[in-house]
Design a protein around this motif. Structure first.
Motif, PDB file in Angstrom:
ATOM      1  N   ALA A 323       0.932   9.855  -4.625  1.00 26.80           N
ATOM      2  CA  ALA A 323       0.945   9.120  -5.881  1.00 26.80           C
ATOM      3  C   ALA A 323       0.429  10.477  -6.882  1.00 26.80           C
ATOM      4  CB  ALA A 323      -0.008   8.039  -5.919  1.00 26.80           C
ATOM      5  N   ASN A 336      -1.265   3.210  -6.039  1.00 19.88           N
ATOM      6  CA  ASN A 336      -1.755   3.437  -4.670  1.00 19.88           C
ATOM      7  C   ASN A 336      -3.028   2.899  -4.345  1.00 19.88           C
ATOM      8  OD1 ASN A 336      -2.786   5.627  -6.571  1.00 19.88           O
ATOM      9  ND2 ASN A 336      -3.800   6.313  -4.689  1.00 19.88           N
ATOM     10  N   VAL A 356       1.484   3.427  -1.115  1.00 24.08           N
ATOM     11  CA  VAL A 356       1.983   3.813  -2.473  1.00 24.08           C
ATOM     12  C   VAL A 356       2.998   2.675  -2.811  1.00 24.08           C
ATOM     13  CG1 VAL A 356       2.995   5.357  -4.181  1.00 24.08           C
ATOM     14  CG2 VAL A 356       1.518   5.950  -2.226  1.00 24.08           C
TER      15      VAL A 356
END
Length: 383
Positions: A323, A336, A356
């Motif tokens: 992320a 995330n 994510v």
């Protein structure tokens, strides 16, 4: 950083439509004038709330706008509903993919003597309706469930589950946080006694406005959890019996209500189901683009059975690292972690890693999907 790409619509809608911004601006400009014109016959703010209630009632197909209750968000709504409907000794059914907006109020109630059964969903988030019938006890009073998981995206068989519950006289409560504005939600057809909604996600309003709709049966059962001034029946020591006053203490969020009325009008004009079809196409484009990458893709991976979000777990690095790289190197905004839904992650087996999450909305473009797929390919296929 490159141009930012917003793929976090499952958390909140970012860009607002011009009619919504115009309505909010007009309200702010006229607020003092409206307040000064308050009269014994009511005021413009009350008229705006009435029109907004009508818009919400129409959107969810409920015939009486007075049964629309405005709150700050779906979390507040669910707390009010669960705390107001359940008593010590009651039994409640829910699912294993619920958000903390359901889990945490139920934990408080459990400590107060309410028993809770969590219906186990499959790893992909699906649920067999017959589990509802098998879990019903003599003291089962309520079934509360999300229409779709904010982690797995899987749409649950709400209508079938609620039909079973209603044959046993059980109150049915629906959390539409991830589905309102994407799926058609007919409160009567679903046999939902209470529908909780939030404004800032798929309904495209401002943050800080949400609510619930309750039918006559639920209105009798539910006790006020929040109490205070209503501007009506002020001589009473208790909340008034009439709706919506019974469940709306305190100063309302007029600005949020204004934005919700405008956004619902815009969604109606645009035909939100047409927008939803576009979001399904984008979700399919994303799924096709990442299918060969070294990631685990959660959920059903079938856009006809899911809301427009995809959660992944990379095999070569952590979700936090992925992320961060997406954001810092490519300007791609995702979400995330555990997404305030540890039950869903336990169901999927991702509690230790999180995921994510990529979630798409009304203004997401095919080009943005291409950029996200390209970024993931570059990050995850490095030597």
């Amino acid at each position: 950083m490159t141009q930012q790409i917003y793929l976090n619509h499952g958390a909140t809608s970012l860009r607002k439509q011009e009619p919504v911004m115009a309505a909010v601006t007009t309200y702010l400009q006229q607020n003092q004038e409206l307040a000064a014109k308050r009269s014994f016959m009511g005021d413009a703010s009350e008229r705006n709330r009435y029109l907004a209630r009508e818009a919400v009632a129409e959107f969810f197909n409920y015939p009486d706008a007075s049964h629309v209750i405005f709150t700050a968000n779906v979390t507040t709504s669910l707390n009010m509903i669960l705390q107001g409907c359940l008593r010590p000794g009651d039994h409640v059914l829910t699912t294993s993919v619920e958000h903390n907006a359901v889990r945490r109020p139920l934990e408080i109630l459990r400590k107060q003597g309410v028993s809770v059964t969590c219906l186990p969903c499959a790893e992909d988030g699906s649920l067999e309706p017959q589990q509802v019938a098998q879990a019903i006890q003599p003291n089962t009073r309520l079934l509360v469930m999300t229409q779709a998981s904010n982690v797995l995206g899987t749409i649950l068989p709400v209508q079938e589950c609620f039909a079973i519950a209603k044959t046993h006289g059980i109150l049915t409560v629906l959390d539409t946080a991830q589905t309102a504005g994407f799926l058609p939600i007919d409160m009567l057809a679903l046999q939902a006694d209470v529908v909780a909604f939030t404004g800032h996600k798929g309904l495209l309003a401002l943050a800080g406005i949400g609510g619930f709709i309750l039918n006559d049966q639920a209105a009798v059962i539910m006790k006020p959890w929040l109490t205070g001034g209503t501007g009506s029946f002020s001589e009473l020591a208790e909340m008034p019996a009439s709706l919506p006053d019974r469940f709306e203490p305190g100063t309302p969020n007029e600005l949020g209500i204004c934005s919700l009325q405008a956004s619902l009008s815009w969604l109606k004009e645009q035909d939100y189901l047409r927008l939803a079809a576009k979001e399904r196409e984008l979700t399919q484009q994303f799924l096709t683009g990442i299918k060969e990458l070294p990631v685990r893709i959660l959920g059903r991976q079938n856009v006809s059975e899911s809301v427009p979000l995809v959660s992944i777990v990379p095999r070569q690095l952590s979700c936090d690292e992925l992320a961060l790289q997406l954001f810092e190197d490519y300007g791609i905004i995702t979400r995330n972690g555990l997404h305030c839904a540890p039950w869903a992650h336990e169901t999927a087996g991702t509690l230790a890693t999180g995921t994510v999450r990529f979630s798409f909305g009304w203004d997401t473009t095919s080009w943005e999907i291409q950029q996200a797929v390209q970024a993931l390919t570059e990050i995850l296929t490095k030597e």
